[in-house]
Design an enzyme around this catalytic site. Structure first.
Site, PDB file in Angstrom:
ATOM      1  N   HIS A 159       0.813  -1.217   0.000  1.00 25.45           N
ATOM      2  CA  HIS A 159       0.000   0.000   0.000  1.00 25.45           C
ATOM      3  C   HIS A 159       0.848   1.270   0.000  1.00 25.45           C
ATOM      4  O   HIS A 159       0.348   2.352  -0.292  1.00 25.45           O
ATOM      5  CB  HIS A 159      -0.986   0.003   1.174  1.00 25.45           C
ATOM      6  CG  HIS A 159      -0.389   0.337   2.500  1.00 25.45           C
ATOM      7  ND1 HIS A 159      -0.006  -0.622   3.416  1.00 25.45           N
ATOM      8  CD2 HIS A 159      -0.109   1.516   3.093  1.00 25.45           C
ATOM      9  CE1 HIS A 159       0.457  -0.046   4.499  1.00 25.45           C
ATOM     10  NE2 HIS A 159       0.415   1.259   4.336  1.00 25.45           N
ATOM     11  N   ASP A 189       0.106  -7.546   1.540  1.00 27.55           N
ATOM     12  CA  ASP A 189       0.578  -6.169   1.658  1.00 27.55           C
ATOM     13  C   ASP A 189       2.102  -6.085   1.675  1.00 27.55           C
ATOM     14  O   ASP A 189       2.680  -5.264   2.389  1.00 27.55           O
ATOM     15  CB  ASP A 189      -0.003  -5.484   2.892  1.00 27.55           C
ATOM     16  CG  ASP A 189       0.063  -3.959   2.798  1.00 27.55           C
ATOM     17  OD1 ASP A 189       0.171  -3.450   1.662  1.00 27.55           O
ATOM     18  OD2 ASP A 189       0.033  -3.291   3.840  1.00 27.55           O
ATOM     19  N   SER A 262       4.806   2.543   7.948  1.00 27.22           N
ATOM     20  CA  SER A 262       4.431   1.398   7.132  1.00 27.22           C
ATOM     21  C   SER A 262       5.576   0.956   6.232  1.00 27.22           C
ATOM     22  O   SER A 262       6.211   1.763   5.564  1.00 27.22           O
ATOM     23  CB  SER A 262       3.224   1.735   6.259  1.00 27.22           C
ATOM     24  OG  SER A 262       2.031   1.548   6.962  1.00 27.22           O
ATOM     25  N   GLY A 318     -10.883 -23.814  -4.678  1.00 27.54           N
ATOM     26  CA  GLY A 318     -12.119 -23.371  -5.321  1.00 27.54           C
ATOM     27  C   GLY A 318     -13.358 -23.633  -4.504  1.00 27.54           C
ATOM     28  O   GLY A 318     -14.413 -23.995  -5.043  1.00 27.54           O
ATOM     29  N   VAL A 319     -13.242 -23.455  -3.181  1.00 33.82           N
ATOM     30  CA  VAL A 319     -14.403 -23.614  -2.310  1.00 33.82           C
ATOM     31  C   VAL A 319     -14.526 -22.403  -1.393  1.00 33.82           C
ATOM     32  O   VAL A 319     -13.525 -21.782  -1.058  1.00 33.82           O
ATOM     33  CB  VAL A 319     -14.301 -24.889  -1.440  1.00 33.82           C
ATOM     34  CG1 VAL A 319     -14.388 -26.136  -2.297  1.00 33.82           C
ATOM     35  CG2 VAL A 319     -13.019 -24.896  -0.611  1.00 33.82           C
ATOM     36  N   GLN A 320     -15.748 -22.076  -1.027  1.00 37.52           N
ATOM     37  CA  GLN A 320     -15.976 -21.077   0.004  1.00 37.52           C
ATOM     38  C   GLN A 320     -16.076 -21.810   1.332  1.00 37.52           C
ATOM     39  O   GLN A 320     -16.824 -22.786   1.448  1.00 37.52           O
ATOM     40  CB  GLN A 320     -17.257 -20.289  -0.271  1.00 37.52           C
ATOM     41  CG  GLN A 320     -17.171 -19.401  -1.498  1.00 37.52           C
ATOM     42  CD  GLN A 320     -18.446 -18.629  -1.747  1.00 37.52           C
ATOM     43  OE1 GLN A 320     -19.315 -18.564  -0.888  1.00 37.52           O
ATOM     44  NE2 GLN A 320     -18.562 -18.046  -2.919  1.00 37.52           N
TER      45      GLN A 320
END
Length: 525
Positions: A159, A189, A262, A318-320
Site C-alpha cells: 500500500h 501487503d 508502514s 475453489g471452495v468457500q
C-alpha cells in the site's frame, strides 16, 4: 564493523547485567519486605521480561537498545512515492484528519466501535495504513522500507507503493536512489523494490523463527516523514486477524508506530527482522499502543516468489469455507467446533473435480490438523499449483480422504448473484418461527433458479440476530435443498422432531455462500 555483517546475530553476554539486575531487584525486593508481610501474602520474586536476551555488559540502570539500533539502522530507508493525477487518492497521510483507511480494514474498526469519523463522531479513528497519501496533481507520499540484500533489494508495504509512478529511497547517510518495483502482493501487503548500486548496501536478515509473546522488539522507520526514528516495546500477541484478507496472521506489537512507519522493520534483540509494520489502531490519529506487523516467515515466502517471477503463485481449491462455530457444531452434532466448513464449491474448480460437497468439514491437510478456515486458507495458499494434497474430510458423520490437485489462484474470483432487490411477498409464505417472509427464487427477478428468497426480516426475530437479510437466498435446510417456503418449514419441523437443538441453513448472500446455524430454542411461536 562490516556493513554486510548486519545480518549476523548480535553477540551479547548476559551474565553481568543479570548480576547487576539481581542486585538492583534484590534492593527493591528488600524494601518491599521491609514494610512487613501484608495480610499474610509474601511478595513473589520479580522476573524481568526477555531477561535471557538482553545485552548485559553494563549495569541494569544504563541498559539501552543503542548497540542494536546502531547496527541495523543503516539498512532502514525512507520511501518517497510519487503518483500522477488525483483520481481515487485520499488526503495526504501526514495531514490531520486523513482518512487513509482501506475498505477491508473498516470491518476490523467496527469491532472496537470505531468508524471513519472516530468514536461518537470524533475525528480520525480506526486502524490506519501508514503509507502514501494524496492531493491534487503530482501526489507525494512517504513510508519506510529496509534492505534485505547487499545488491539492493528493499522490502516495503504494497500500500506504500501502490499506483506509484516513481519511487525513491533515502538512506540514513542522506544518499537517495531511484527504486524499481519488482513486484507486489496485495493479499499480504508486501512489495519488493530494487535499487541499482555497487552491491554493497547495508542489509538485515529476515528472522527464521517466530518471536514469543512478551519478547522485546525495536521498530525503526520514517513516521510523519521524520526519518530514522526508533521505538521499542514488546510482542503483544500473535496470529491476529484484522480483516484485511484471508491470509491475515499478524504480529501485534506495542512499540509506538505512526503514519509513515508502514513498510519499516521491527527487530528482535538479535538484530533480525521479525516483522514488517503495516497497520495501527488509532482512535485519535496517533499511536495508542496497538500496531500490526507482517511476520517474517510470510515476508520471506512472498519475497522469494516476487524475486523469481514478480508475483506470488498460490494453491487454489475453489471452495468457500467458514469456521465451525459452536452453533454449527451443535447443529451438525459434532463433538468439537474445529475445522473448515465447505459452504460452496465453485464449478470447474479443483474442489468440484475432486468431489468436495457443501457441508463437508475439512479437518486436516496431508495429515496436519487444521483448527479453522483461516488456517486452511493459509496452508493451501502456501502450496504450489499442481501439487496434490490429501484433505481429511468429515462427511455425514464419516471420515474420508479426498485428494485434490491444486491450481493457480485466480486474480479475481467472481462473486455470486445475491438476488438483491427481490420483491416482498407475504401472506401464507410467512414463517413466523424464524421471523422471515419467503418466496421461491424462481419467482423473484435476479434471484436465480435455486432456493428460497428472503423478502422481509423481522428485526427482532432469531434470523435477524444471525445476520440474515432481505435478498439472501436459502439454498438448503439441514442439508436438504429447498425450492419453496414450505420446504423451509418442513426442514425446521423435521429437525425439531429429531430433537436437534439447532439447524443449519445454507445461505447465498452478497458476501458469498455460508452456513448459518439457527437455534431451535430461539423459535417464538
Amino acid at each position: 564493523m562490516s556493513r554486510n555483517a548486519l545480518s549476523d546475530t548480535t553477540k551479547t553476554s548476559s551474565s553481568t547485567l543479570r548480576r547487576s539486575r539481581s542486585r538492583l531487584l534484590a534492593g527493591v525486593f528488600t524494601l518491599a519486605l521491609a514494610g512487613g508481610v501484608v495480610g499474610g501474602v509474601v511478595l513473589p520474586e520479580i522476573v524481568t521480561p526477555a531477561e535471557a536476551q538482553l545485552s548485559t555488559n553494563q549495569p541494569a540502570s544504563t541498559f539501552s537498545f543503542a548497540d542494536i539500533v546502531e547496527k541495523v539502522s543503516p539498512a532502514v530507508v525512507s520511501v518517497k512515492v510519487k503518483k500522477d493525477g488525483d483520481a481515487d487518492v485520499a488526503m495526504n497521510d501526514d495531514e490531520p484528519g486523513a482518512q487513509n483507511v482501506p475498505p477491508q480494514i473498516e470491518r476490523f474498526m467496527r469491532r472496537f466501535g470505531l468508524g471513519p469519523n472516530g468514536p461518537q463522531g470524533g475525528p480520525d479513528a480506526g486502524p490506519r495504513r501508514g503509507g502514501p497519501g494524496g492531493g491534487h496533481g503530482r501526489v507525494v507520499g512517504q513510508g519506510s522500507g529496509f534492505f534485505i540484500s547487499a545488491d539492493g533489494y528493499v522490502v516495503t508495504n504494497n500500500h506504500v507503493v501502490d499506483g506509484a509512478s516513481e519511487v525513491d529511497v533515502t538512506l540514513t547517510d542522506g544518499k537517495s536512489y531511484t527504486a524499481k518495483v519488482v513486484g507486489t502482493d496485495p493479499r499480504t501487503d508486501v512489495a519488493l523494490l530494487k535499487v541499482d548500486g555497487k552491491g554493497d548496501f547495508p542489509w538485515v536478515k529476515l528472522a527464521e523463527t517466530a518471536p514469543r509473546v512478551g519478547d522485546w522488539v525495536v521498530a525503526v522507520g520514517n513516521p510523519f516523514g521524520l526519518g530514522g526514528t526508533v521505538t521499542a516495546g514488546i510482542v503483544s500477541a500473535r496470529g491476529r486477524d484484522i480483516g484485511s484478507g484471508p491470509y491475515d496472521d499478524f504480529l501485534q506489537i506495542d512499540a509506538p508506530i505512526n503514519r509513515g512507519n508502514s513498510g519499516g522493520p521491527t527487530f528482535g534483540l538479535n538484530g533480525e527482522v521479525i516483522g514488517v509494520n503495516t497497520a495501527i489502531v488509532s482512535p485519535s490519529g496517533g499511536n495508542v499502543g496497538i500496531a500490526f506487523a507482517i511476520p517474517s516467515e510470510t515476508v520471506s515466502q512472498v519475497v522469494e516468489a516476487l524475486k523469481s517471477g514478480g508475483q506470488v503463485a498460490r494453491g487454489y481449491v475453489g471452495v468457500q469455507i467458514q469456521p465451525v462455530s459452536d452453533e454449527v457444531a451443535e447443529a451438525m452434532d459434532l463433538k468439537d467446533a474445529q475445522g473448515a466448513l465447505v459452504a460452496q464449491v465453485q464449478p470447474g474448480t479443483p474442489g468440484e473435480k475432486a468431489g468436495l460437497k457443501p457441508g463437508d468439514i475439512v479437518t486436516a491437510i496431508d495429515g496436519e490438523t487444521i483448527k479453522d478456515s483461516r488456517e486452511m486458507s493459509r496452508d493451501i495458499a502456501r502450496k504450489k499449483p499442481g501439487v496434490t494434497v490429501k484433505l481429511s474430510v468429515l462427511r455425514d458423520g464419516k471420515s474420508i480422504t479426498v485428494p485434490v490437485t491444486l491450481e493457480q489462484l485466480p486474480t479475481d474470483v467472481a462473486s455470486n448473484d445475491t438476488g438483491k432487490g427481490a420483491e416482498q411477498e407475504k401472506g401464507n409464505r410467512d414463517v413466523p418461527r424464524l421471523g422471515l417472509s419467503l418466496a421461491p427464487a424462481k419467482g423473484v427477478a435476479g434471484a436465480g433458479d435455486l432456493g428460497v428468497v428472503i423478502t422481509e426480516v423481522d428485526p427482532n426475530g432469531p434470523a435477524a440476530e444471525r445476520g440474515l437479510k432481505a435478498g439472501d437466498v436459502i439454498l438448503d435446510v439441514a442439508g436438504k435443498p429447498v425450492m419453496k417456503p414450505s420446504d423451509v418449514r418442513d426442514g425446521l419441523a423435521a429437525a425439531k422432531k429429531d430433537n436437534r437443538k439447532a439447524v443449519l441453513l445454507r445461505v447465498k448472500s452478497e458476501q458469498g455462500t455460508r452456513f448459518v446455524a439457527i437455534s431451535l430454542g430461539d423459535n417464538r411461536g
